[in-house]
Scaffold this active site. Structure first.
Site, PDB file in Angstrom:
ATOM      1  CD  GLU A 294      47.070  15.617  50.759  1.00  0.00           C
ATOM      2  OE1 GLU A 294      47.280  15.063  49.667  1.00  0.00           O
ATOM      3  OE2 GLU A 294      47.289  14.887  51.794  1.00  0.00           O
TER       4      GLU A 294
ATOM      5  CB  CYS B  57      38.802  16.602  56.837  1.00  0.00           C
ATOM      6  SG  CYS B  57      40.193  15.696  57.787  1.00  0.00           S
TER       7      CYS B  57
ATOM      8  CB  CYS C 220      52.184  14.312  62.376  1.00  0.00           C
ATOM      9  SG  CYS C 220      51.613  14.337  64.235  1.00  0.00           S
TER      10      CYS C 220
ATOM     11  CB  CYS D  64      50.365   6.803  64.722  1.00  0.00           C
ATOM     12  SG  CYS D  64      49.955   8.431  65.917  1.00  0.00           S
TER      13      CYS D  64
ATOM     14  CB  CYS E 286      49.365   8.160  60.809  1.00  0.00           C
ATOM     15  SG  CYS E 286      49.036   9.695  60.037  1.00  0.00           S
TER      16      CYS E 286
ATOM     17  CB  CYS F 174      41.474   8.620  57.718  1.00  0.00           C
ATOM     18  SG  CYS F 174      39.877   9.167  58.188  1.00  0.00           S
TER      19      CYS F 174
END
Ligand code: SAH
Ligand code: SF4
Length: 390
Positions: A94, A107, A114, A118, A121, A351
């Site tokens: 995105e 952004c 990833c 975390c 996230c 986010c």
């Protein structure tokens, strides 16, 4: 057939000069090409009218400017615009545009998924698929700038009003674990014959890959944001597994070293506000001690991010009054602190919500498997530049 062609979006300014050299062309041709591509949004060599016809024809047989495939394009009620971009094999990343009165921020993503994983996230929860190429990273800026101009009727070219004035690498992925393509894309953003963005207007956000922070300072220093999210190692270990490899003392030392090269004289610490986890006054005081230690202070600003919840996380957002109280403790100690406005909620562009909703969910298992292979193969040595190919 197309694969034999060089995608010019993959080449940084020096590589484009070398590519032109291989065709027997002078370096200024590379500048012209760059201007056509990145300032006029041209992808068809036939449009590049100040290049000799023979060169245009030669380019068409060797090169291509390959646009990203946009799967969806949504604009939120607050003006935030999100594109979902296909990067093959059922993966999507995105790109989010956030308009404000005095600037327009894009952004961008650097990886599909990833591996850092975390706890808070949703990108991390998808697992790791692959690194984006530099063409896919800069291609997000290229696609967004010219799509925005088109929507607003702004002419292409250097005279048309620039829509994107700032870039943040805060989308999907850990940019410092996809180092070379990220730096190549940064160099194109900064180049005067491309986007000409100042280093201060380009921010890279990292979860704290210490050796790569040092390398970035030498190779291409831009504004640095570090995702801190915790005030002590035990808590940070539990939120960001990478902290076990690069604990807070090492991370703070790397931040101090980076400031010698950085275009800004402070580091931005991002701090995601998690109810009952990291948001007490005690945590705020611990943070102050961490960044204002007498021997080794780190000049910094704090950006408090209200947690954007997603179902599997088991975490909740700190209440507003808690966020305000936490900010006050930091500000009373003289630390500039901002609270990030949550934007694009209604289109899942906030986010940590950048999960690629059209992704084939059945492949999550496969990606988690790939991530564990990655971790087994490289142990916790996340500082290596790696790419796992399926
Ligand atoms: N991998 C890099 C950059 C991408 S994440 C990094 O971690 O810094 C961009 C920012 O969004 C980081 O500060 C990250 O911690 C934050 N973030 C991730 N998930 C979030 C969530 N659910 N709510 C709010 N912020 C989140
Ligand atoms: Fe990766 Fe950043 Fe998400 Fe952590 S917060 S899992 S490093 S994208």
């Amino acid at each position: 057939m197309t694969d034999a062609l060089t995608n010019l979006l993959d080449l940084d300014p020096a590589q484009l000069v070398a590519f032109c050299g291989e065709m027997g062309e002078k370096p200024f041709r590379a500048k012209q090409l760059q201007r056509w591509i990145h300032q006029y949004g041209a992808s068809d060599f036939a449009e590049m009218t100040d290049l000799a016809k023979s060169l245009r024809e030669k380019l068409a047989t060797r090169a291509v400017v390959r646009p990203l495939q946009v799967l969806s394009d949504h604009t939120s009620s607050d003006g935030t615009r999100k594109w979902l971009v296909d990067v093959g094999n059922g993966n999507a990343v995105e790109t989010v545009f956030i308009p404000e009165e005095t600037r327009g921020t894009l952004c961008i993503s650097t990886q599909a998924g990833c591996a850092v994983n975390c706890r808070f996230c949703s990108t991390g929860k998808q697992g790791f698929s692959r690194n984006l190429t530099s063409g896919e990273i800069i291609g997000q800026l290229w696609m967004a700038e010219f799509a925005l101009r088109k929507s607003k009727g702004v002419a292409p070219g250097p005279k048309g009003e620039r829509q994107i004035t700032n870039v943040v690498m805060m989308g999907m992925g850990e940019p410092l674990l996809n180092y070379e393509p990220t730096v190549k894309a940064l160099k194109i953003m900064l180049d005067d014959n491309a986007y000409g963005l100042s280093r201060r207007r380009v921010t890279l956000s990292t979860s704290g890959v210490v050796p790569m922070i040092d390398k970035l300072g030498l190779d291409c220093p831009v504004a640095l944001a570090v995702s801190l999210h915790a005030s002590n190692d035990a808590l940070r270990d539990s939120l960001i597994p990478l902290n076990r490899k690069y604990p807070l003392a090492d991370l703070m030392a790397a931040c101090r070293r980076y400031l010698e090269f950085a275009p800004r004289d402070f580091i931005t610490f991002e701090y995601c506000m998690l109810d009952g986890v990291n948001d007490s006054d005690r945590h705020a005081r611990e943070l102050i001690a961490l960044v204002q230690s007498r021997q080794n202070p780190v000049p910094c600003k704090f950006n408090l991010i209200p947690f954007n919840p997603f179902p599997e996380s088991g975490l909740t957002r700190s209440p507003d009054h808690r966020i305000r109280a936490f900010a006050k403790v930091l500000m009373d100690a003289g630390i500039v602190t901002t609270v990030r406005k949550t934007r694009g909620d209604d289109i899942d562009a906030a986010c940590g919500q950048l999960a690629g909703e059209v992704q084939d969910r059945t492949r999550v298992q496969e990606r988690m498997q790939k991530m564990s292979t990655y971790q087994q193969k490289y142990g916790e040595d996340f500082g290596r530049i790696v790419e796992i190919r399926s």
